[in-house]
Design a protein around this motif. Structure first.
Motif, PDB file in Angstrom:
ATOM      1  N   ASN A  11      -4.032  -8.841  -6.036  1.00 44.80           N
ATOM      2  CA  ASN A  11      -5.133  -7.995  -5.566  1.00 44.80           C
ATOM      3  C   ASN A  11      -6.478  -8.709  -5.693  1.00 44.80           C
ATOM      4  O   ASN A  11      -7.353  -8.561  -4.832  1.00 44.80           O
ATOM      5  N   LEU A  12      -6.650  -9.470  -6.769  1.00 48.91           N
ATOM      6  CA  LEU A  12      -7.892 -10.216  -6.952  1.00 48.91           C
ATOM      7  C   LEU A  12      -8.093 -11.212  -5.807  1.00 48.91           C
ATOM      8  O   LEU A  12      -9.171 -11.284  -5.206  1.00 48.91           O
ATOM      9  N   LYS A  13      -7.040 -11.942  -5.478  1.00 56.74           N
ATOM     10  CA  LYS A  13      -7.135 -12.920  -4.385  1.00 56.74           C
ATOM     11  C   LYS A  13      -7.347 -12.212  -3.042  1.00 56.74           C
ATOM     12  O   LYS A  13      -8.164 -12.648  -2.215  1.00 56.74           O
ATOM     13  N   PHE A  14      -6.624 -11.086  -2.831  1.00 57.78           N
ATOM     14  CA  PHE A  14      -6.757 -10.340  -1.574  1.00 57.78           C
ATOM     15  C   PHE A  14      -8.175  -9.825  -1.380  1.00 57.78           C
ATOM     16  O   PHE A  14      -8.770  -9.972  -0.303  1.00 57.78           O
ATOM     17  N   LEU A  15      -8.752  -9.232  -2.426  1.00 57.93           N
ATOM     18  CA  LEU A  15     -10.097  -8.663  -2.302  1.00 57.93           C
ATOM     19  C   LEU A  15     -11.150  -9.758  -2.134  1.00 57.93           C
ATOM     20  O   LEU A  15     -12.137  -9.575  -1.414  1.00 57.93           O
ATOM     21  N   SER A  73      -2.918  -5.103  -0.533  1.00 59.42           N
ATOM     22  CA  SER A  73      -2.732  -5.740   0.766  1.00 59.42           C
ATOM     23  C   SER A  73      -1.908  -4.879   1.714  1.00 59.42           C
ATOM     24  O   SER A  73      -1.904  -5.112   2.928  1.00 59.42           O
ATOM     25  N   GLN A  74      -1.209  -3.867   1.168  1.00 61.88           N
ATOM     26  CA  GLN A  74      -0.403  -2.978   1.990  1.00 61.88           C
ATOM     27  C   GLN A  74      -1.179  -1.767   2.488  1.00 61.88           C
ATOM     28  O   GLN A  74      -0.650  -0.950   3.243  1.00 61.88           O
ATOM     29  N   LEU A  75      -2.429  -1.628   2.065  1.00 55.73           N
ATOM     30  CA  LEU A  75      -3.254  -0.514   2.496  1.00 55.73           C
ATOM     31  C   LEU A  75      -4.071  -0.908   3.719  1.00 55.73           C
ATOM     32  O   LEU A  75      -4.470  -2.064   3.871  1.00 55.73           O
ATOM     33  N   GLY A  76      -4.333   0.055   4.585  1.00 55.79           N
ATOM     34  CA  GLY A  76      -5.201  -0.185   5.724  1.00 55.79           C
ATOM     35  C   GLY A  76      -6.662  -0.179   5.312  1.00 55.79           C
ATOM     36  O   GLY A  76      -7.029   0.196   4.188  1.00 55.79           O
ATOM     37  N   GLU A  77      -7.520  -0.581   6.228  1.00 57.63           N
ATOM     38  CA  GLU A  77      -8.942  -0.664   5.939  1.00 57.63           C
ATOM     39  C   GLU A  77      -9.530   0.698   5.581  1.00 57.63           C
ATOM     40  O   GLU A  77     -10.417   0.799   4.724  1.00 57.63           O
ATOM     41  N   LEU A  78      -9.001   1.766   6.201  1.00 54.30           N
ATOM     42  CA  LEU A  78      -9.505   3.108   5.915  1.00 54.30           C
ATOM     43  C   LEU A  78      -9.313   3.455   4.447  1.00 54.30           C
ATOM     44  O   LEU A  78     -10.227   3.918   3.770  1.00 54.30           O
ATOM     45  N   HIS A  79      -8.104   3.209   3.914  1.00 54.37           N
ATOM     46  CA  HIS A  79      -7.832   3.516   2.512  1.00 54.37           C
ATOM     47  C   HIS A  79      -8.636   2.621   1.576  1.00 54.37           C
ATOM     48  O   HIS A  79      -9.101   3.061   0.518  1.00 54.37           O
ATOM     49  N   LEU A  80      -8.818   1.378   1.949  1.00 53.95           N
ATOM     50  CA  LEU A  80      -9.600   0.481   1.102  1.00 53.95           C
ATOM     51  C   LEU A  80     -11.046   0.965   0.996  1.00 53.95           C
ATOM     52  O   LEU A  80     -11.647   0.941  -0.080  1.00 53.95           O
ATOM     53  N   ARG A  81     -11.591   1.433   2.101  1.00 59.04           N
ATOM     54  CA  ARG A  81     -12.957   1.955   2.071  1.00 59.04           C
ATOM     55  C   ARG A  81     -13.042   3.218   1.216  1.00 59.04           C
ATOM     56  O   ARG A  81     -14.032   3.446   0.516  1.00 59.04           O
ATOM     57  N   GLU A  82     -12.001   4.044   1.285  1.00 61.69           N
ATOM     58  CA  GLU A  82     -11.979   5.260   0.470  1.00 61.69           C
ATOM     59  C   GLU A  82     -11.942   4.903  -1.019  1.00 61.69           C
ATOM     60  O   GLU A  82     -12.621   5.532  -1.839  1.00 61.69           O
ATOM     61  N   LEU A  83     -11.154   3.889  -1.376  1.00 62.10           N
ATOM     62  CA  LEU A  83     -11.098   3.451  -2.761  1.00 62.10           C
ATOM     63  C   LEU A  83     -12.465   2.953  -3.227  1.00 62.10           C
ATOM     64  O   LEU A  83     -12.926   3.285  -4.320  1.00 62.10           O
ATOM     65  N   GLU A  84     -13.116   2.166  -2.389  1.00 55.87           N
ATOM     66  CA  GLU A  84     -14.420   1.625  -2.749  1.00 55.87           C
ATOM     67  C   GLU A  84     -15.469   2.725  -2.875  1.00 55.87           C
ATOM     68  O   GLU A  84     -16.449   2.571  -3.603  1.00 55.87           O
ATOM     69  N   MET A  96      -2.243  13.667  -4.463  1.00 59.16           N
ATOM     70  CA  MET A  96      -1.728  12.371  -4.043  1.00 59.16           C
ATOM     71  C   MET A  96      -1.418  12.360  -2.549  1.00 59.16           C
ATOM     72  O   MET A  96      -0.707  13.198  -2.036  1.00 59.16           O
ATOM     73  N   ARG A  97      -1.962  11.405  -1.832  1.00 61.08           N
ATOM     74  CA  ARG A  97      -1.735  11.236  -0.403  1.00 61.08           C
ATOM     75  C   ARG A  97      -1.548   9.754  -0.124  1.00 61.08           C
ATOM     76  O   ARG A  97      -2.499   9.049   0.210  1.00 61.08           O
ATOM     77  N   VAL A  98      -0.360   9.231  -0.347  1.00 63.32           N
ATOM     78  CA  VAL A  98      -0.095   7.829  -0.061  1.00 63.32           C
ATOM     79  C   VAL A  98       0.497   7.734   1.338  1.00 63.32           C
ATOM     80  O   VAL A  98       1.612   8.183   1.593  1.00 63.32           O
ATOM     81  N   LEU A  99      -0.252   7.181   2.266  1.00 62.27           N
ATOM     82  CA  LEU A  99       0.166   7.112   3.659  1.00 62.27           C
ATOM     83  C   LEU A  99       0.746   5.743   3.962  1.00 62.27           C
ATOM     84  O   LEU A  99       0.058   4.730   3.831  1.00 62.27           O
ATOM     85  N   ALA A 100       2.016   5.719   4.373  1.00 65.78           N
ATOM     86  CA  ALA A 100       2.606   4.479   4.868  1.00 65.78           C
ATOM     87  C   ALA A 100       2.035   4.203   6.247  1.00 65.78           C
ATOM     88  O   ALA A 100       1.959   5.098   7.088  1.00 65.78           O
ATOM     89  N   THR A 101       1.618   2.984   6.494  1.00 68.01           N
ATOM     90  CA  THR A 101       0.950   2.669   7.746  1.00 68.01           C
ATOM     91  C   THR A 101       1.248   1.240   8.152  1.00 68.01           C
ATOM     92  O   THR A 101       1.870   0.484   7.402  1.00 68.01           O
ATOM     93  N   THR A 102       0.823   0.864   9.352  1.00 66.59           N
ATOM     94  CA  THR A 102       0.936  -0.510   9.809  1.00 66.59           C
ATOM     95  C   THR A 102      -0.450  -1.005  10.196  1.00 66.59           C
ATOM     96  O   THR A 102      -1.279  -0.234  10.690  1.00 66.59           O
ATOM     97  N   ILE A 103      -0.682  -2.285   9.961  1.00 67.59           N
ATOM     98  CA  ILE A 103      -1.985  -2.862  10.253  1.00 67.59           C
ATOM     99  C   ILE A 103      -1.809  -4.182  10.992  1.00 67.59           C
ATOM    100  O   ILE A 103      -0.772  -4.825  10.928  1.00 67.59           O
ATOM    101  N   PRO A 105      -2.892  -8.217  11.886  1.00 66.50           N
ATOM    102  CA  PRO A 105      -3.177  -9.351  10.991  1.00 66.50           C
ATOM    103  C   PRO A 105      -4.614  -9.378  10.479  1.00 66.50           C
ATOM    104  O   PRO A 105      -4.873  -9.902   9.394  1.00 66.50           O
ATOM    105  N   ASP A 106      -5.551  -8.787  11.233  1.00 72.85           N
ATOM    106  CA  ASP A 106      -6.936  -8.737  10.758  1.00 72.85           C
ATOM    107  C   ASP A 106      -7.260  -7.415  10.073  1.00 72.85           C
ATOM    108  O   ASP A 106      -8.418  -7.009   9.969  1.00 72.85           O
ATOM    109  N   ASN A 107      -6.209  -6.717   9.602  1.00 70.04           N
ATOM    110  CA  ASN A 107      -6.354  -5.552   8.724  1.00 70.04           C
ATOM    111  C   ASN A 107      -6.903  -4.316   9.415  1.00 70.04           C
ATOM    112  O   ASN A 107      -7.556  -3.470   8.805  1.00 70.04           O
ATOM    113  N   LYS A 108      -6.617  -4.158  10.716  1.00 69.12           N
ATOM    114  CA  LYS A 108      -7.020  -2.959  11.437  1.00 69.12           C
ATOM    115  C   LYS A 108      -5.824  -2.021  11.606  1.00 69.12           C
ATOM    116  O   LYS A 108      -4.700  -2.468  11.801  1.00 69.12           O
ATOM    117  N   GLU A 109      -6.115  -0.707  11.508  1.00 75.39           N
ATOM    118  CA  GLU A 109      -5.054   0.288  11.638  1.00 75.39           C
ATOM    119  C   GLU A 109      -4.464   0.275  13.048  1.00 75.39           C
ATOM    120  O   GLU A 109      -5.185   0.121  14.034  1.00 75.39           O
TER     121      GLU A 109
END
Length: 274
Positions: A11-15, A73-84, A96-103, A105-109
């Motif tokens: 996660n450190l490297k991903f972020l 790295s398995q989360l979409g950009e929307l969830h990452l923004r929500e976390l931030e 709890m709302r863990v949404l399985a999704t696909t993104i 290569p440039d991390n777009k939903e």
């Protein structure tokens, strides 16, 4: 499955990469040496000191528990923004709302399509990344990039004028309690499968959703929120049905439905007066 310590390192490297920072950039920002940062990213430092975890967590605006337990790295950009933004509703507690999704290569939903042939398995596979990744995906540039969309097929005539066989394009709802009355939604349920209804929010009053069809021939009913797996808000629909005038039978059925609704309302008003 990755070990917890590996999630921290990955996660450190991903972020860092997400912020387009080099190791030197991040090390300077955190007042670390590059050697120390590299050891954290590779997992060579298996148990980072708490003060380092707090410093890194604050820098990326992601809490330590999430840093350790989730593969970001398995989360979409929307969830990452929500976390931030500090929204932990989908990874902690009763919301709890863990949404399985696909993104991409440039991390777009991406927009996945749940076809007629696979919708029967959606209630079992909705949270399974492997199942979701097997669905066909579409790119729809007209949809807002900061929201999550999916496509579901329409069955039956309960939601006319949206025709049977059409696909509704819907937006993922994170917070059910904020849903406005009268919102058309695809509701994923434990026992009834996938339903498309107009939803009235009764969660705060009695833990229910009141579901209404646009076609008055279909009676409204209540659904306990405990039966709900996912909710998606209507955005638009797509169909390849040929354009044709409404048949006489369709017109008669709709007229009868409206008449039936008026009779029900009249009887209800009569009962109230009496």
């Amino acid at each position: 499955m990755k070990e917890q310590n590996n999630f921290w390192a990955a996660n450190l490297k991903f972020l860092r990469n997400r912020k387009k920072m080099t190791q030197d950039d991040l090390a300077t920002a955190l007042q670390f040496t590059r050697t120390k940062l590299k050891a954290l990213e590779t997992g060579a430092t298996r148990n980072p000191p708490l003060e380092d975890q707090v410093l890194i967590s604050d820098f990326f605006k992601v809490d330590i528990d999430t840093f350790v337990r989730l593969d970001l790295s398995q989360l979409g950009e929307l969830h990452l923004r929500e976390l931030e933004a500090g929204d932990m509703s989908y990874v902690t507690g009763k919301k709890m709302r863990v949404l399985a999704t696909t993104i991409t290569p440039d991390n777009k939903e991406q927009v996945e399509m749940v076809s007629h042939s696979v919708q029967a398995g959606y209630t079992a596979g909705y949270a399974d990344p492997d199942y979701i990744s097997s669905l066909p995906v579409f790119h729809m540039p007209q949809l807002p990039a900061d929201r999550k969309f999916r496509m579901f097929p329409v069955k039956g005539e309960s939601m006319l004028p949206v025709p049977e066989g059409a696909y509704v394009i819907v937006e993922y709802i994170q917070d059910w309690s904020a849903l406005k009355d009268g919102t058309p939604c695809v509701v994923i349920t434990k026992n009834e499968g996938i339903v498309f209804k107009v939803v009235y929010n009764r969660i705060q009053q009695n833990g229910l959703l009141h579901l209404v069809s646009l076609n008055p021939l279909f009676k409204p009913y209540d659904l306990p929120v405990s039966e709900v797996l996912e909710m998606w808000k209507y955005h638009s629909y797509w169909t390849n049905t040929d354009l044709s005038p409404q048949s006489d039978m369709d017109a008669i059925l709709q007229a009868l439905g409206k008449l039936d609704a008026k009779v029900d309302k009249l009887v209800s008003n009569t009962d109230t007066v009496s």
